[in-house]
Write a protein that holds these residues in place. Structure first.
Motif, PDB file in Angstrom:
ATOM      1  N   UNK A   1      -4.030   1.494  -5.146  1.00  0.00           N
ATOM      2  CA  UNK A   1      -4.063   2.544  -3.985  1.00  0.00           C
ATOM      3  C   UNK A   1      -5.316   4.017  -4.597  1.00  0.00           C
ATOM      4  N   UNK A   2      -5.317   4.408  -3.458  1.00  0.00           N
ATOM      5  CA  UNK A   2      -6.415   5.500  -3.522  1.00  0.00           C
ATOM      6  C   UNK A   2      -6.161   6.283  -4.001  1.00  0.00           C
ATOM      7  N   UNK A   3      -6.770   7.565  -4.765  1.00  0.00           N
ATOM      8  CA  UNK A   3      -5.953   8.748  -5.313  1.00  0.00           C
ATOM      9  C   UNK A   3      -5.594   9.534  -4.335  1.00  0.00           C
ATOM     10  N   UNK A   4      -4.348  10.689  -4.412  1.00  0.00           N
ATOM     11  CA  UNK A   4      -3.369  10.848  -3.584  1.00  0.00           C
ATOM     12  C   UNK A   4      -3.228  10.161  -2.746  1.00  0.00           C
ATOM     13  N   UNK A   5      -2.848   8.745  -2.319  1.00  0.00           N
ATOM     14  CA  UNK A   5      -2.526   8.552  -1.288  1.00  0.00           C
ATOM     15  C   UNK A   5      -0.904   8.217  -1.573  1.00  0.00           C
ATOM     16  N   UNK A   6       0.331   7.534  -0.103  1.00  0.00           N
ATOM     17  CA  UNK A   6       0.869   7.791  -1.199  1.00  0.00           C
ATOM     18  C   UNK A   6       1.722   6.920  -1.864  1.00  0.00           C
ATOM     19  N   UNK A   7       3.039   6.571  -2.131  1.00  0.00           N
ATOM     20  CA  UNK A   7       2.991   4.733  -3.204  1.00  0.00           C
ATOM     21  C   UNK A   7       4.089   4.407  -1.885  1.00  0.00           C
ATOM     22  N   UNK A   8       3.872   3.326  -1.060  1.00  0.00           N
ATOM     23  CA  UNK A   8       5.055   2.833  -0.280  1.00  0.00           C
ATOM     24  C   UNK A   8       6.044   2.603  -0.707  1.00  0.00           C
ATOM     25  N   UNK A   9       6.709   3.206   0.305  1.00  0.00           N
ATOM     26  CA  UNK A   9       8.465   3.790  -0.413  1.00  0.00           C
ATOM     27  C   UNK A   9       9.096   2.306  -0.145  1.00  0.00           C
ATOM     28  N   UNK A  10       9.169   1.108   0.768  1.00  0.00           N
ATOM     29  CA  UNK A  10       9.069  -0.421   0.610  1.00  0.00           C
ATOM     30  C   UNK A  10       8.582  -0.765  -0.301  1.00  0.00           C
ATOM     31  N   UNK A  11       7.422  -0.956  -0.677  1.00  0.00           N
ATOM     32  CA  UNK A  11       7.210  -1.852  -1.966  1.00  0.00           C
ATOM     33  C   UNK A  11       7.590  -1.169  -3.437  1.00  0.00           C
ATOM     34  N   UNK A  12       8.021  -0.098  -3.638  1.00  0.00           N
ATOM     35  CA  UNK A  12       8.872   0.193  -4.493  1.00  0.00           C
ATOM     36  C   UNK A  12      10.570  -0.564  -4.900  1.00  0.00           C
ATOM     37  N   UNK A  13      11.015  -0.051  -3.458  1.00  0.00           N
ATOM     38  CA  UNK A  13      12.213  -0.514  -3.765  1.00  0.00           C
ATOM     39  C   UNK A  13      12.331  -2.077  -3.535  1.00  0.00           C
ATOM     40  N   UNK A  14      11.255  -3.037  -3.519  1.00  0.00           N
ATOM     41  CA  UNK A  14      11.310  -4.723  -3.256  1.00  0.00           C
ATOM     42  C   UNK A  14      10.845  -5.044  -5.080  1.00  0.00           C
TER      43      UNK A  14
END
Length: 108
Positions: free
Chosen positions: A47-60
């Motif tokens: 991820x680029x600095x400050x970009x949100x971490x995709x929640x769907x990826x964290x859920x996976x």
């Protein structure tokens, strides 16, 4: 005395069972660290600095490797990132609906 020692003393005859449960939990968490931590690190590094971490990826990562949300959130925070909680909740609800025909009211 450590907190663990106090709990074991209070457990009395359940001491052996308590030790087994704690060891199983330690083994599970070790598996999360071995399998999930590298994948989480990979996601965060992409991820680029400050970009949100995709929640769907964290859920996976949670669904497939057992990486707890709070663990991912702590690691992301250490890197100055935040997780898209709405995306995480939406992915969880989709999974609940697909698998069980249920959605979590907190996540709706």
């Amino acid at each position: 005395k450590t907190e663990f020692t106090v709990v074991l003393a209070a457990a009395g005859e359940k001491k052996v069972e308590v030790i087994k449960v704690v060891r199983r939990e330690e083994e599970r968490f070790d598996a999360v660290l071995v399998g999930g931590l590298p994948k989480l690190e990979e996601l965060l590094a992409s991820l680029a600095p400050g970009a949100p971490v995709p929640g769907d990826e964290v859920f996976k990562l949670y669904d497939s490797l057992g990486v707890p949300y709070d663990f991912a959130e702590d690691l992301a925070s250490q890197r100055g990132l935040t997780i898209d909680r709405a995306g995480y909740d939406a992915a969880m609800n989709a999974q609940l609906a697909t698998r069980y025909g249920y959605t979590c009211p907190r996540n709706s």
